[in-house]
Write an enzyme that holds these catalytic residues in place. Structure first.
Site, PDB file in Angstrom:
ATOM      1  CG  ASP A   1      -9.375   2.218  -0.768  1.00  0.00           C
ATOM      2  OD1 ASP A   1      -8.383   2.200  -1.507  1.00  0.00           O
ATOM      3  OD2 ASP A   1      -9.328   2.035   0.456  1.00  0.00           O
TER       4      ASP A   1
ATOM      5  CG  ASP B   1      -2.295   0.546   0.962  1.00  0.00           C
ATOM      6  OD1 ASP B   1      -2.401   1.410   0.082  1.00  0.00           O
ATOM      7  OD2 ASP B   1      -3.243   0.169   1.675  1.00  0.00           O
TER       8      ASP B   1
ATOM      9  CD  GLU C   1       0.771   4.615  -7.495  1.00  0.00           C
ATOM     10  OE1 GLU C   1      -0.208   4.308  -8.221  1.00  0.00           O
ATOM     11  OE2 GLU C   1       1.311   5.736  -7.491  1.00  0.00           O
ATOM     12  CD1 TRP C   2      -4.648   3.160  -3.208  1.00  0.00           C
ATOM     13  CD2 TRP C   2      -3.804   5.113  -2.532  1.00  0.00           C
ATOM     14  NE1 TRP C   2      -4.313   3.036  -1.868  1.00  0.00           N
ATOM     15  CE2 TRP C   2      -3.788   4.222  -1.435  1.00  0.00           C
ATOM     16  CE3 TRP C   2      -3.324   6.407  -2.352  1.00  0.00           C
ATOM     17  CZ2 TRP C   2      -3.301   4.590  -0.173  1.00  0.00           C
ATOM     18  CZ3 TRP C   2      -2.854   6.776  -1.102  1.00  0.00           C
ATOM     19  CH2 TRP C   2      -2.834   5.880  -0.029  1.00  0.00           C
ATOM     20  N   GLY C   3      -3.101   4.403  -8.341  1.00  0.00           N
ATOM     21  CA  GLY C   3      -3.019   5.076  -9.634  1.00  0.00           C
ATOM     22  C   GLY C   3      -2.482   6.494  -9.557  1.00  0.00           C
TER      23      GLY C   3
END
Ligand code: GLA
Length: 412
Positions: free
Chosen positions: A219, A163, A196-198
């Site tokens: 998320d 994460d 890393e959520w883009g």
């Protein structure tokens, strides 16, 4: 950086034993570290976060593994039992190592790995490329990559979700490369999931740090549409819009990850959950986008309709197809979209996707979906498991927030 095209070409070549030596040399020379077939097709499994958050313990993991087997999910392809945030003690031990939470995982993580391995399953774990994890209940791995990767390998872990919280502003490429290198140095095959959520276009660099999949968005929550295009929390259609633009970056061993499934997740953080029609659409679109299929529901207590969605082998076959293409839209008439995924046998998976508030007829043609010239085509509906024929027009009445998923083949 190696180009994705050359990397994919090498992956395909890797199936030929005759060129193993050349391949090894080429791989080393190019510096491409992620070349293996650990995730040749999108990873499938289960993760604790969407339903349980930090409320996890070793009995949940054992019972979930049992249920994955008993429900037929393992035999349908779900392999990874992934423990998300909150599994460790708040601080490292005197040796600088992570310790499984004394109360919630008294038997330790190795015992979890042994348990799931005995059932033909694999174990995943989680930490953050920062000083603490996102829930801030345990240390992250920033600056401790080697010791943590070694600990995971010693325990028999098969998958790491890494994460992005508390990252101290260190560039993402450095942080994720350090863990990729540490995982590789263990010598244990471990699927590497970059989360890393883009934020830093990971589709451009994650394969080069050894990742097999990378989150493309913030998320997901069990909602159809939160109105957010790129912020927490995201709904199903918001994620489809973002992830759908990235088809060219996916291929064998390299997957865009639009986050875990919300099929069968109800009453979490004030979200009632998806309707059955929406759950079918969600699963259909994750399949056509060649997305990792990581269930997030309580599989110990799964209604039959949810089990049927998650174990629909014809839909899973679209997701796991050996060609490794991510499907993309070929038609967008406002709320009515047509998505196509080319499959290894030359057929096409087609999703007729109705985003609108009313039922709608959605129409395309064999030509538009690239099904090749033929006098007749067979249309197989992957949810009703029935077949019809057409001489070219493909059309269905699709419920609001629904998908009709077809496999289209020329009739021989
Ligand atoms: C982040 C991730 C989630 C989950 C939580 C755990 O928000 O994106 O998928 O792992 O952290 O704290």
């Amino acid at each position: 950086m190696t180009s994705r095209r050359s990397r994919r070409a090498r992956l395909i070549v890797s199936f030929s034993a005759a060129v193993t030596t050349c391949l090894t040399l080429a791989s080393t020379a190019s510096g491409d570290p992620g070349q293996d077939d650990l995730a040749a097709t999108p990873p499938m499994g289960w993760n604790s976060w969407n339903t349980f958050g930090c409320d996890i313990n070793e009995q949940l993991i054992r019972d979930t593994a049992d249920a994955i087997v008993a429900s037929g999910m393992r035999d349908a392809g779900y392999r990874y039992i992934n423990i998300d945030d909150c599994w460790a003690e708040p601080e490292r031990n005197a040796e600088g190592e992570l310790e499984p939470h004394h109360e919630r995982f008294p038997s330790g993580i190795k015992a979890m790995a042994d348990y799931v391995h005995d059932k033909g399953l694999k174990l995943g774990i989680y930490t953050s490329a920062g000083t603490r994890t996102c829930a801030d209940t345990m240390p992250g791995a920033l600056g401790h990559e080697e010791v943590d990767a070694r600990t995971f390998a010693d325990w028999g872990v098969d998958y790491l979700k890494y994460d992005n919280c508390n990252n101290q502003g260190v560039p993402a490429t450095e942080r994720y490369a350090a863990m990729g290198e540490a995982l590789r140095a263990t010598g244990r095959p471990i699927v590497y999931s970059v989360c890393e959520w883009g934020e830093n276009a990971p589709w451009e660099w994650a394969p080069d740090v050894g990742a097999h999949l990378w989150r493309t968005t913030d998320d997901i929550k069990p909602a159809w549409d939160t109105g957010n295009t790129d912020d927490f929390p995201m709904g199903v259609v918001n994620i489809i819009d973002a992830n759908g633009k990235l088809a060219e970056y996916a291929g064998l061993g390299d997957w865009n990850d639009p986050d875990m499934l919300e099929v069968g997740v109800y009453d979490v953080e004030g979200y009632p959950g998806l309707t059955d029609t929406e759950a079918v659409a969600h699963f259909s679109m994750w399949s056509i986008m060649a997305s990792p299929l990581i269930a997030g529901n309580d599989v110990r207590d799964m209604p039959e309709n949810i089990q049927r969605i998650l174990t629909n082998r014809e839909v899973i076959a679209v997701n796991q197809d050996a060609l490794g293409r991510q499907g993309a839209p070929v038609r967008d008439d406002g709320d009515r979209e047509v998505w196509v995924k080319e499959l290894a046998d030359g057929s096409r998976a087609v999703a007729l996707f109705n985003r609108g508030g009313e039922a709608a007829t959605i129409t395309t043609t064999a030509e538009e979906i690239g099904a090749g010239p033929a006098a007749r085509y067979v249309l197989r509906d992957l949810w009703t498991h029935t077949e019809t024929e057409t001489d070219g027009e493909i059309s269905a009445e699709v419920p609001s927030h629904g998908v009709t998923l077809l496999r289209v083949k020329p009739k021989r």
